[in-house]
Design a protein around this motif. Structure first.
Motif, PDB file in Angstrom:
ATOM      1  N   LEU A  14     -17.894 -54.471   2.596  1.00 38.39           N
ATOM      2  CA  LEU A  14     -16.726 -54.853   1.810  1.00 38.39           C
ATOM      3  C   LEU A  14     -17.159 -55.966   0.867  1.00 38.39           C
ATOM      4  O   LEU A  14     -17.663 -56.992   1.317  1.00 38.39           O
ATOM      5  N   GLU A  15     -17.007 -55.761  -0.429  1.00 39.41           N
ATOM      6  CA  GLU A  15     -17.466 -56.738  -1.410  1.00 39.41           C
ATOM      7  C   GLU A  15     -16.285 -57.408  -2.104  1.00 39.41           C
ATOM      8  O   GLU A  15     -15.269 -56.773  -2.384  1.00 39.41           O
ATOM      9  N   ALA A  31      -9.522 -61.177  -8.889  1.00 39.57           N
ATOM     10  CA  ALA A  31     -10.729 -60.842  -8.142  1.00 39.57           C
ATOM     11  C   ALA A  31     -10.763 -59.351  -7.858  1.00 39.57           C
ATOM     12  O   ALA A  31      -9.757 -58.644  -7.981  1.00 39.57           O
ATOM     13  N   GLY A  32     -11.954 -58.881  -7.494  1.00 36.82           N
ATOM     14  CA  GLY A  32     -12.128 -57.489  -7.103  1.00 36.82           C
ATOM     15  C   GLY A  32     -12.476 -57.401  -5.632  1.00 36.82           C
ATOM     16  O   GLY A  32     -13.165 -58.269  -5.084  1.00 36.82           O
ATOM     17  N   LEU A  33     -12.002 -56.354  -4.971  1.00 35.22           N
ATOM     18  CA  LEU A  33     -12.267 -56.125  -3.555  1.00 35.22           C
ATOM     19  C   LEU A  33     -12.541 -54.638  -3.395  1.00 35.22           C
ATOM     20  O   LEU A  33     -11.721 -53.811  -3.801  1.00 35.22           O
ATOM     21  N   ALA A  34     -13.684 -54.283  -2.830  1.00 35.12           N
ATOM     22  CA  ALA A  34     -14.054 -52.869  -2.789  1.00 35.12           C
ATOM     23  C   ALA A  34     -14.830 -52.532  -1.525  1.00 35.12           C
ATOM     24  O   ALA A  34     -15.625 -53.343  -1.029  1.00 35.12           O
ATOM     25  N   LEU A  37      -4.081 -53.658   3.948  1.00 38.55           N
ATOM     26  CA  LEU A  37      -5.220 -54.447   4.418  1.00 38.55           C
ATOM     27  C   LEU A  37      -4.771 -55.801   4.957  1.00 38.55           C
ATOM     28  O   LEU A  37      -5.447 -56.388   5.806  1.00 38.55           O
ATOM     29  N   ARG A  38      -3.654 -56.293   4.486  1.00 40.37           N
ATOM     30  CA  ARG A  38      -3.126 -57.564   4.988  1.00 40.37           C
ATOM     31  C   ARG A  38      -2.379 -57.396   6.302  1.00 40.37           C
ATOM     32  O   ARG A  38      -1.900 -58.363   6.876  1.00 40.37           O
TER      33      ARG A  38
END
Length: 454
Positions: A206-207, A216-219, A263-264
């Motif tokens: 997970l980046e 921000a980006g989350l992938a 995801l939260r």
């Protein structure tokens, strides 16, 4: 039939860039691209297309030169590795190479590793791809696509795939090229493709990265393709359902908001009714001026300019006398001389005197406030997760003091430690003024790190 030149003569015009697709990249094309008579406003639509294609060929040629230089430096560092015993406390010549490329090109360590890997692949396993890049037949993205897709293949099969995909490569987009390679590898080497898929999935992660303007980006990276497709399809179906119920958000926005809520930990169906994500960045608090550091900041700036002038003089001297191999040693001597000349002023301003090796908590907070990240030029690791390093080793004239401490992540702490094992080709680090760090690379280039708020 009249020739193109005769047609142009009949029309009373001469087009500089028409039918220039044959013009190979290199120094001559660079001259053509930079010529004053090629002002864009004077070119026809067709000439503009020819010029943009020529610029792309020239960029590919330049990128090929960059990768060739990286490959040559890599070969030299590999040769150094063969003559030194491994030491876990310092970086190997191979690891040091990645840091050299990182600071030389101002890219991250991961980007440097990618470039080094690609440069070595093109040099040793993919000479045809390297030649196509240098000739401007492909760009860097296509070269990477070929390298990535054949990375796991035996050399003989790699050469076969390369020969096949380079046929007509100029007419394909990067996506089309990747698709062709995938189909070809699936047909020629299904077992190797399956094994590579397993290895890739083992590196799943997970980046998180900053995308700018407070966002921000989350992938999820390198997860199984079937799983990624299933998740995407499910989010898309739910998003279309919400859209039909009158949701004003775009499909992409609904998918992103829904994924974030899940995801939260917000379960369905509550996640469906959660409010849209507020993307507005919080108001920033105005910085309070710190007059106590104004003098130090001014001195830091002067130190930076002084070091730059001294190093430029040194470089000119070395190049004039043709002793480039002496550059790392002479550069280190010059910076050491600067460090010693500033000692009286540094002693008066700093005061020194912190007992023991480990800095007190208050001093550590001061160092972390001065540098928000590791002081290696291209590192972004937060200082609170770094070692507080003695620039001059403790016990050998090095004190536990603000003028001799700086945050270094564990990797770049090891980078600095190469000086102890190899005075000739190792990295050198100096702190001539509190918070001003001067790095000298094994190649003799130098880089200054100033306090974060500068």
């Amino acid at each position: 039939m009249a020739s193109l030149a005769e047609v142009k003569a009949f029309r009373g015009e001469e087009r500089e860039w028409e039918d220039r697709s044959w013009f190979p990249p290199g120094p001559q094309l660079a001259v053509c691209l930079s010529g004053d008579k090629n002002r864009l406003a004077d070119l026809s639509d067709a000439e503009l297309c020819e010029r943009m294609a020529a610029a792309r060929r020239q960029a590919s040629w330049a990128q090929a030169q960059e990768l060739a230089a990286i490959a040559e430096l890599a070969a030299r560092r590999h040769a150094q590795d063969e003559h030194h015993d491994p030491d876990y406390r310092v970086l190997s010549a191979r690891e040091s190479l990645l840091e050299e490329v990182s600071v030389a090109l101002a890219v991250t360590g991961n980007a440097a590793a990618t470039l080094v890997h690609l440069a070595e692949r093109l040099t040793h396993q993919l000479p045809g791809t390297q030649e196509a890049l240098q000739a401007g037949r492909i760009d860097l993205a296509k070269a990477r696509a070929i390298s990535d897709a054949t990375d796991h293949l035996p050399d003989s099969l790699c050469a076969r795939v390369e020969d096949t995909v380079l046929d007509g490569v100029e007419e394909r987009t990067t996506g089309q090229l990747r698709g062709k390679i995938k189909r070809l590898v699936r047909r020629l080497a299904p077992a190797e493709l399956e094994e590579q898929t397993r290895k890739t999935v083992k590196g799943r992660r997970l980046e998180l990265w900053e995308s700018g303007h407070g966002a921000a980006g989350l992938a999820l990276i390198d997860i199984p393709a079937d799983d990624a497709t299933a998740v995407h399809n499910k989010l898309t179906a739910v998003a279309h359902g919400l859209k039909q119920d009158g949701d004003a958000r775009l499909i992409d926005q609904i998918r992103a908001d829904l994924a974030l809520q899940l995801l939260r930990g917000i379960p369905l169906p509550e996640a469906l009714h959660a409010p849209p994500v507020d993307a507005e960045p919080p108001a920033s608090t105005p910085a309070v001026p710190d007059t106590s550091e104004e003098i130090g900041d001014s001195v830091a700036e002067m130190v930076g300019h002084a070091a730059q002038r001294r190093l430029e003089e040194l470089r000119a001297h070395v190049e004039f006398h043709g002793r480039l191999a002496d550059l790392p040693r002479l550069a280190a001597r010059t910076v050491q001389d600067l460090h010693e000349r500033l000692a009286p002023l540094r002693d008066t301003t700093c005061g020194h005197g912190k007992p023991g090796y480990r800095p007190p908590a208050a001093l550590r907070r001061q160092i972390e406030a001065r540098h928000a990240t590791c002081v290696f030029p291209t590192c972004n690791r937060r200082s609170e997760h770094c070692d507080i390093d003695h620039t001059t080793p403790y016990g050998t004239r090095g004190t536990t003091c603000g003028c001799n401490l700086a945050p270094l992540c564990r990797r770049h702490h090891r980078t600095k430690q190469t000086t102890r094992t190899n005075e000739t080709t190792g990295w050198r680090l100096f702190q001539p003024w509190p918070g001003v760090l001067i790095w000298i690379t094994p190649a003799g280039t130098w880089h200054i790190t100033l306090p974060s708020r500068q």
